[in-house]
Structures are given as structure tokens and as C-alpha cells.
Design a protein around this motif. Structure first.
Motif, short mmCIF file in Angstrom:
data_model
loop_
_atom_site.label_atom_id
_atom_site.label_comp_id
_atom_site.label_asym_id
_atom_site.label_seq_id
_atom_site.Cartn_x
_atom_site.Cartn_y
_atom_site.Cartn_z
N TYR A 247 77.40 7.45 -45.04
CA TYR A 247 77.06 6.07 -45.41
C TYR A 247 77.58 5.77 -46.81
O TYR A 247 77.93 6.68 -47.58
CB TYR A 247 75.56 5.84 -45.33
CG TYR A 247 74.76 6.58 -46.38
CD1 TYR A 247 74.44 5.98 -47.61
CD2 TYR A 247 74.32 7.88 -46.17
CE1 TYR A 247 73.73 6.66 -48.57
CE2 TYR A 247 73.60 8.57 -47.13
CZ TYR A 247 73.30 7.95 -48.33
OH TYR A 247 72.59 8.62 -49.28
N ASP A 253 73.30 -3.03 -49.97
CA ASP A 253 73.12 -2.71 -48.56
C ASP A 253 73.61 -1.30 -48.27
O ASP A 253 74.56 -0.81 -48.91
CB ASP A 253 73.86 -3.71 -47.68
CG ASP A 253 73.27 -5.11 -47.76
OD1 ASP A 253 72.12 -5.23 -48.25
OD2 ASP A 253 73.95 -6.06 -47.36
N LEU A 269 70.10 2.22 -33.95
CA LEU A 269 69.45 0.98 -34.36
C LEU A 269 68.12 0.78 -33.64
O LEU A 269 67.16 0.28 -34.22
CB LEU A 269 70.38 -0.21 -34.11
CG LEU A 269 71.62 -0.29 -35.01
CD1 LEU A 269 72.45 -1.51 -34.64
CD2 LEU A 269 71.23 -0.33 -36.47
N ILE A 272 65.56 2.99 -35.40
CA ILE A 272 65.13 2.44 -36.69
C ILE A 272 64.26 1.21 -36.48
O ILE A 272 63.23 1.03 -37.14
CB ILE A 272 66.35 2.11 -37.55
CG1 ILE A 272 67.17 3.38 -37.83
CG2 ILE A 272 65.94 1.45 -38.85
CD1 ILE A 272 68.46 3.12 -38.59
N LEU A 284 62.70 -1.15 -45.36
CA LEU A 284 63.83 -1.90 -44.82
C LEU A 284 63.40 -3.32 -44.46
O LEU A 284 62.33 -3.53 -43.88
CB LEU A 284 64.40 -1.21 -43.58
CG LEU A 284 65.28 0.03 -43.80
CD1 LEU A 284 65.80 0.54 -42.46
CD2 LEU A 284 66.43 -0.27 -44.73
N ASP A 286 65.93 -5.59 -43.03
CA ASP A 286 66.72 -6.04 -41.88
C ASP A 286 67.75 -4.97 -41.55
O ASP A 286 68.06 -4.10 -42.37
CB ASP A 286 67.43 -7.36 -42.22
CG ASP A 286 68.08 -7.99 -41.00
OD1 ASP A 286 67.67 -7.64 -39.87
OD2 ASP A 286 68.99 -8.82 -41.17
N LEU A 287 68.26 -5.01 -40.33
CA LEU A 287 69.36 -4.15 -39.92
C LEU A 287 70.19 -4.91 -38.89
O LEU A 287 69.68 -5.74 -38.13
CB LEU A 287 68.86 -2.83 -39.34
CG LEU A 287 68.13 -2.83 -37.99
CD1 LEU A 287 68.13 -1.43 -37.40
CD2 LEU A 287 66.69 -3.28 -38.15
N ARG A 288 71.49 -4.64 -38.89
CA ARG A 288 72.38 -5.32 -37.97
C ARG A 288 73.61 -4.45 -37.69
O ARG A 288 73.94 -3.56 -38.47
CB ARG A 288 72.81 -6.69 -38.52
CG ARG A 288 73.48 -6.63 -39.88
CD ARG A 288 73.79 -8.03 -40.39
NE ARG A 288 74.47 -8.00 -41.69
CZ ARG A 288 73.84 -8.03 -42.85
NH1 ARG A 288 72.52 -8.11 -42.88
NH2 ARG A 288 74.53 -8.00 -43.99
N ASP A 289 74.24 -4.74 -36.58
CA ASP A 289 75.44 -4.01 -36.16
C ASP A 289 76.65 -4.90 -36.38
O ASP A 289 76.81 -5.92 -35.72
CB ASP A 289 75.31 -3.62 -34.69
CG ASP A 289 76.44 -2.69 -34.24
OD1 ASP A 289 77.37 -2.47 -35.04
OD2 ASP A 289 76.39 -2.21 -33.10
N LEU A 301 72.10 -1.58 -43.07
CA LEU A 301 70.66 -1.52 -43.33
C LEU A 301 70.40 -2.25 -44.64
O LEU A 301 71.02 -1.95 -45.66
CB LEU A 301 70.19 -0.07 -43.44
CG LEU A 301 70.60 0.89 -42.31
CD1 LEU A 301 70.02 2.28 -42.57
CD2 LEU A 301 70.15 0.37 -40.96
N LEU A 317 65.45 8.80 -42.57
CA LEU A 317 66.14 8.39 -41.34
C LEU A 317 66.90 9.56 -40.72
O LEU A 317 66.97 9.67 -39.49
CB LEU A 317 67.09 7.23 -41.65
CG LEU A 317 66.43 5.92 -42.07
CD1 LEU A 317 67.47 4.87 -42.38
CD2 LEU A 317 65.47 5.42 -40.99
#
Length: 745
Positions: A247, A253, A269, A272, A284, A286-289, A301, A317
Motif C-alpha cells: 500500500y 488516503d 473490501l 473490511i 475508517l 470510507d472505502l472504495r474500489d 481506504l 487489517l
């Protein structure tokens, strides 16, 4: 002969043993385990060979996968088409194979869902460039052929691999009583190890592991297994490899750019998000792909704050999701002797090098035989050209020209046949020059081949040059970084919970609630009809709320899980199991290492850290042994000040002040005597320990009695000082009925 004489009779035990053994050997040798020589299982080998027979080389136009699978199951592998096609798909997925053998067009699945590939009627395929390493020498006498299942065609028993594909692409399979898990490796590193072993046959495993330090997965990741464990794995042929995602940070982010082998980004995802929904990951927001064609893996993340400890969060994680994964390693394969077995890295490379040496020797011998056969024919043709007129006359006038030619010029049958098959246009004078040149070239090649076959040094040199050339042509840099890291650790619930000031209020009927902030007046809250305020504690939301009941048992609940103070709360009896007749009396919030005085109104007590009061059980834990008729007092924090003193006052107005250092430290029990109240007075209820208070070195003590108070400081306070367990000194007249102690502000 009767019918009974034609029936073979066997005990059921013998028949079942033989039948199961035959089945087990079939699964082991012909289905589940790869061969050391070419690193392929039978179905994979047959797919590659069938595609080469269809002319699907890397530079040719691809054909429908259904055509390929049809040839495979119709000619070589009479099994289910779906299983065969799935094996072909696996060899085409660049996220499954380190060096794919098949190049596909169409939907061949994705890393998130490897089995989402299209049906074989929609996809097209051809062999990859890398497949040339397995097929380039196939027609050069390098391997044996065997009849296919119906005896109408021949298929190769092995493919003449020019590099140890068994390590490059690895293999996985479950047989009967055994399995294999060989991870993929880097081509250049494996080639370097083979070359080193070729030059130094006595090279140690440690030497080879410096060249092949670890597996190299196709998706790239961080391999965090310590080198000592990797060395043990390669020495025994068994072990495990731990891989971790990579990462980076981008404007606060966390961007996950690389996932471990065979890990789905969508699955990560989900894992998480499940923690976030369960309120177990408040760090956290928010999270998105954001993965796309240019960035195959980009999981974003978004931390709730820039003050979040990113390393601690990612460590959690790694420990709780598939961002870190362990892979079993079992270097089990079928050897050159046809037997399965687990090998160490050195043994595997040595055995493959034996196969490669035999393969090259067979290739050279096959070429030498063809060269010698051609030279033999050329010698006959040159004899014919030197006597062309006589040869023409014999062919023209003799009834049996072949026999006459053989007798006249001492030719062999092969030479005479070649002369008779000459076309007239090959009788030109320039043709004789061409034949002479070809003979000289082939003679030189014959001598070179024979010299190589007769010299182990030259043979090793040829193998070395070929491996170097193949490594340069097909090799690529390592994708997996080797980084030794400590084991990941899942954060405790308290560490994940935001640290906010809170106030816990406990009612007389055992109802509890949580208010945000320390400025809340717990006595001013509204309570249910018939209920009232009992106790309160101030602390942080990530701490444990510890409760003490009338029997001396301690209970604990995470503070942030308590109901909000906007309502009346909820009864503790719904979340804790109290003994019959017991009731909650006190509540404490603090850090686990803080020291508290736990005492009963019988005058006994001890000091213990707060963590001794914390229990995960609904029924709590026994902490303070309370005599009959006595009750626990509110826990008193007694650490921090080296000059701290403890003030004890009884219901009879007797006051004792002693150094806090005289308090005994225990984990549980009745404790030691704090204030010397006679036992008969305690038993009758005439006198009990009313209150205890911690006094810093220069503090003053305020004694409350009715509506009046008495302030003691300096020499006045020292007048009540004595050792722990003393009877104490009576307070002045008018303060015999003490209702409490306070610090003078």
C-alpha cells in the motif's frame, strides 16, 4: 467346462484393496501430481501438445477454444470438457500462472473472480511464447511417445522442457493420500541456480537459496517470511510462505496497489466493510474500489482523521483480512523414476538437470544420426555424379538397375534407392557442387556433434549456453518484494474505539447509561419511577467500565457499548449474571495499570491494578471477600503521588491517616486491616468503615458531618496519623456522626 470354472473368486478384502490401490495410483500418476521433468499434469501436457498439433503457435492465428478442447478430449484425454477447459483457462490467466502457457482472446476471468470466464465457444486461444520452452525440441527425438487411450495416435510421455517449469509455474493438486503445493518462482533466479549447480555440482542448499531466495507470485506482493524459515522450507520441501499486500499513502488516503496471490479485491473490501458495519473499525470513514484497466488493483481506504496511526490500522487489517495470506508449500512431484516424492530445492534441481542432460544428449544423438544418414546418401550421390554416364546406361538398359548399381559401385540399398529417385534436373553440374558443399558442412557438423557427445565439458557448456539464452529471452524481474516484517497484530477493541470523554451513570436499581463528556451531572439525569442515582464514573470511551456488586464480585463491559444517556439506559442484569440477592453498588473507569484500593466497610482492604477487576465472563470474577453483613466501599485510586496518604473514617467518628505505601497489594481476597474496628462492633453493626480518601502530600482534609464540616491540615491532620490497622483517633465533639470525607480545594 462349467460356468463356475470361468468365474474368478477373490475375498472381498483382497478385491477392494487392489481396486482402491489401482485407483489411488491412477489419481497420483495420471491426474493430480505434476511431473518433475516438464512441471505439467497429464491434462495440461495434452492441452499444450494438442494445440501444437493444431498449429496454434505463438505467432499464428488463434482458434476457438472449443476446437482445441474437442481435439484434446477426442484424441488424448477422454474426460469431461468443462474440467479440461478449466485447466486450459488456468494456463491462460496471468494472475494464476507466473508464465502463462496459453494466450487467450475474450473473457478469461479476472483476479476478483477467476471462474467468471466465458464459455469455450466464445473464446479463442493459442500458445504463448513461453510454451516454446516446452515444445521447441519435441520433434528431435528428445522424449518417448506412447499410444493414446485408443491406440490410434501417439502422444509424448513428457515434454522436453528447456527450463525447470516445475518451479517456474509451480503446481497444486490433491491426490489420494498426498497433495502438492509448489509455488511459482522467478525464471532468472531459477536459471541462475541451475547454472550455478551445473558449474558447481557440490553446491550447498544455502548457496542455491541465495540465488532462489523465495517464491515469486504472479500478482506481486511482499513476502514477509523470515529467510531462516524460507531456508528450512527449501531444505525439507515443506513449510509455508506468508505474503502481504502493498500500500501507499496519497493525500491521507491509504491506497492498496498490490494484493497477495489468489486474493480477490472485492472479497477484501467485503471483509473490511463487515468490520465497519459491526462498528469494529471506527478508524475508517470510507472505502472504495477504483480499480480499472490502467490500475488493476486500486483499493482506497479513507481514514477518519489524519491523526490515525496508519501502520497500526494496516497491521490490524493484515491480521483480520486476506490482505495477508499464508500459502502452504509441499514440493511433491513425480520424479524421473516415476515415483512421487517430496524433494528439497537442491534435490529437485539436480534431478531436473539430469533430465535436461539426457534430453540434450538425445537431441544431439538424434541429429547426429540424421546427419550420418544424410552423409551416407550424399556419398552415394557423389559416386553417381562421378560416373553419371555409366549410371544412366545401367538405369536405361538393365532390368534390375538397383541391384546392378549396388554391385557395380559398392552402394548400400539406401544409396542406390536415392540415386534411382534423382530427378533429371538434379543432374546439372552445379548440383554436384551443391552436394559437395552440403557434404562438407554436414561432415563438420558430424564432428562437432560427436565431439560434444564424447565430452562432458562440452555438453555442459552447451546446456549452460542454452539456459543463459533462454533466461535472457523469457526472463523478467522479480515481482514479489522480500521484506522481513514482524507478525501482524489485530488491535484490541479498546484500541479501535475512539477515545472520547464519557460519564457512566449507575442507578439504584442497576440501570446503566453512558453520557458523552465530563460536564454531565449524573444526579441531575432523569430516572425511572422509583429509581434514583447511585454512582457515576468519568473516563474515556475506549476504556472498560468496571462494576462492583454487593458480594464483592467485579464485572466489566466496554464503555462504548453502554446505552446512551438520552434514555433511561438498560439494566445490567440483561448483560451480566449476578448472584441471587446481589446488587450493583459501584462503577469505575480507568486504565488497566491504574492501582485502586478495594475495601469493605468491615475495615479490610488491599490494593490491586484495575486490570485485576476486568473479566470477560458474564458472571464476573470474585474480587473482594466480604464478611457477612458488610458491603464493599467505592474503589479508590491510590497511585501517582509518592507521598500519598490514605484517610479512613468510621461511623463512630474515628479517623486514621496512614501512608499509602503500607497498603498490601493483592489480586483478590479479604485484604488486611485498614482501620482497627473491633470485630464485635463490626458484627453487631455498631461501627463500620464509612469512607476512605486518598490525600496528596500537601492536601487538606474536609470532614463532613450533618450540615457542618471540619477542615484538617498540617499539624492538625498529622495528629490523626498512625500505622495502617491502628484504631484511629476520635474526631472533635459534634463530628461523631460523619457522613463523608472530601479534599479541601
Amino acid at each position: 467346462m462349467s460356468l463356475d470354472d470361468t468365474i474368478e473368486r477373490l475375498p472381498l478384502k483382497t478385491f477392494t484393496e487392489k481396486a482402491y490401490l489401482d485407483y489411488a495410483m491412477y489419481v497420483i500418476l495420471d491426474r493430480a501430481l505434476p511431473h518433475l521433468a516438464d512441471g505439467l499434469k497429464p491434462v495440461q501436457r495434452r492441452i499444450v501438445y494438442a494445440m501444437s498439433e493444431l498449429g496454434l503457435a505463438a505467432g499464428n492465428k488463434p482458434k476457438k477454444s472449443a476446437r482445441t478442447i474437442g481435439d484434446v478430449i477426442g484424441k488424448f484425454h477422454p474426460h469431461g470438457d468443462s474440467a479440461c477447459y478449466e485447466a486450459m483457462v488456468l494456463m491462460a490467466q496471468d494472475f494464476s500462472y507466473r508464465y502463462p502457457l496459453v494466450e487467450g482472446q475474450g473473457n478469461w476471468g479476472s483476479a476478483d473472480d477467476p471462474k467468471s470466464f466465458a464459455a469455450m465457444r466464445y473464446t479463442e486461444a493459442r500458445l504463448s511464447r513461453y510454451a516454446d520452452l516446452l515444445l521447441a525440441e519435441l520433434g528431435q527425438g528428445t522424449v518417448d511417445f506412447t499410444p493414446n487411450f485408443d491406440g490410434t495416435l501417439d502422444e509424448p510421455q513428457l515434454l522436453p522442457a528447456r527450463l525447470p517449469n516445475i518451479l517456474l509455474n509451480g503446481g497444486h493438486g490433491i491426490a489420494v493420500g498426498m497433495a502438492t503445493d509448489i509455488p511459482p518462482h522467478n525464471l532468472r533466479e531459477v536459471a541462475a541456480a541451475v547454472l550455478h549447480l551445473l558449474d558447481h555440482p557440490d553446491a550447498s542448499l544455502e548457496d542455491l537459496c541465495r540465488l532462489v531466495p523465495a517464491p515469486d507470485f504472479p500478482t506481486g506482493c511482499e513476502i514477509i517470511t523470515p529467510r531462516s524459515e524460507l531456508l528450512d522450507m527449501y531444505r525439507s520441501g515443506n513449510g509455508s510462505v506468508r505474503a502481504r499486500a502493498r500500500y501507499e499513502l496519497d493525500e491521507g488516503d491509504i491506497i492498496i496497489t498490490v494484493l497477495p496471490y489468489q486474493v480477490s479485491g472485492a472479497r477484501v473490501l467485503e471483509q473490511i466493510a463487515a468490520q465497519m458495519q459491526a462498528k469494529k473499525l471506527p478508524w475508517l470513514e470510507d472505502l472504495r474500489d477504483e480499480s480499472d484497466h490502467e490500475n488493476p488493483t486500486r483499493l482506497v481506504l479513507v481514514p477518519r482523521s489524519k491523526r490515525i496511526d496508519v501502520e497500526a490500522l494496516m497491521g490490524h487489517l493484515f491480521a483480520t483480512t486476506e490482505l495477508e495470506k499464508s500459502y502452504r508449500v509441499n514440493l511433491n512431484c513425480i520424479g524421473l523414476d516415476g515415483r512421487p516424492g517430496v524433494r528439497d530445492l537442491r534435490g529437485l534441481l539436480v534431478e531436473w538437470l539430469e533430465f535436461r542432460t539426457v534430453t540434450v544428449r538425445r537431441r544431439l544423438q538424434h541429429r547426429l544420426t540424421r546427419v550420418q544418414d544424410r552423409l551416407h546418401i550424399l556419398e552415394g550421390l557423389l559416386i553417381a555424379f562421378l560416373n553419371i554416364d555409366e549410371v544412366i546406361a545401367i538405369i536405361r538398359y538393365e532390368d534390375r538397375p538397383k541391384a546392378v548399381l549396388m554391385e557395380r559401385f559398392a552402394l548400400s540399398d539406401t544409396q542406390a534407392e536415392a540415386i534411382l529417385e534423382l530427378k533429371l534436373r538434379h543432374l546439372a553440374r552445379l548440383e554436384e557442387t551443391r552436394l559437395t558443399g552440403e557434404r562438407d558442412e554436414l561432415a563438420a557438423e558430424r564432428d562437432r556433434l560427436q565431439g560434444t557427445l564424447d565430452s562432458d565439458r562440452l555438453l555442459r557448456g552447451l546446456i549452460r549456453d542454452e539456459i543463459k539464452a533462454d533466461a535472457e529471452k523469457y526472463g523478467d524481474p522479480r515481482r514479489c518484494l522480500l521484506v522481513e516484517r514482524g507478525a501482524s497484530r489485530a488491535l484490541a477493541e479498546a484500541e479501535l474505539t475512539p477515545s472520547e470523554p464519557v460519564t457512566v451513570a449507575l442507578s439504584a436499581h442497576g440501570w446503566v447509561r453512558l453520557a458523552k463528556g465530563h460536564d454531565v451531572d449524573p444526579q441531575g439525569l432523569t430516572y425511572r419511577s422509583g429509581d434514583s442515582y447511585l454512582a457515576a464514573a468519568r473516563g474515556r470511551s475506549n476504556q472498560q467500565a468496571v462494576f462492583l456488586d454487593s458480594t464483592g464480585r467485579a464485572y466489566a463491559l466496554p464503555a462504548h457499548t453502554l446505552p446512551s444517556a438520552r434514555g433511561h439506559g438498560e439494566p445490567l442484569s440483561g448483560r451480566l449474571t449476578l448472584e441471587a440477592g446481589a446488587r450493583m453498588l459501584h462503577v469505575v473507569l480507568g486504565e488497566p495499570d491504574e492501582r485502586y484500593l478495594i475495601a469493605s466497610d468491615a475495615g479490610y482492604g488491599f490494593v490491586t491494578p484495575l486490570e485485576s477487576l476486568i473479566s470477560r465472563q458474564r458472571s464476573g470474577k470474585a474480587l473482594l471477600s466480604v464478611p457477612d453483613g458488610a458491603l464493599p466501599l467505592a474503589p479508590l485510586r491510590v497511585d501517582g503521588d509518592a507521598d500519598l496518604r490514605v484517610a479512613c473514617v468510621s461511623t463512630a467518628g474515628r479517623l486514621l491517616v496512614f501512608p499509602a505505601g503500607e497498603l498490601p497489594e493483592l489480586a483478590r481476597g479479604k485484604g488486611m486491616k485498614l482501620l482497627g474496628i473491633p470485630g464485635k462492633l463490626v458484627a453487631s453493626g455498631e461501627e463500620k468503615l464509612l469512607a476512605v480518601l486518598a490525600l496528596p502530600g500537601d492536601a487538606a482534609l474536609r470532614v463532613l458531618s450533618g450540615g457542618r464540616h471540619l477542615t484538617l491540615r498540617g499539624s492538625d491532620l498529622n495528629a490523626y496519623s498512625a500505622s495502617r490497622g491502628a484504631r484511629g483517633k476520635p474526631l472533635p465533639r459534634g463530628f461523631a456522626r460523619v457522613r463523608g470525607l472530601e479534599l479541601e480545594v
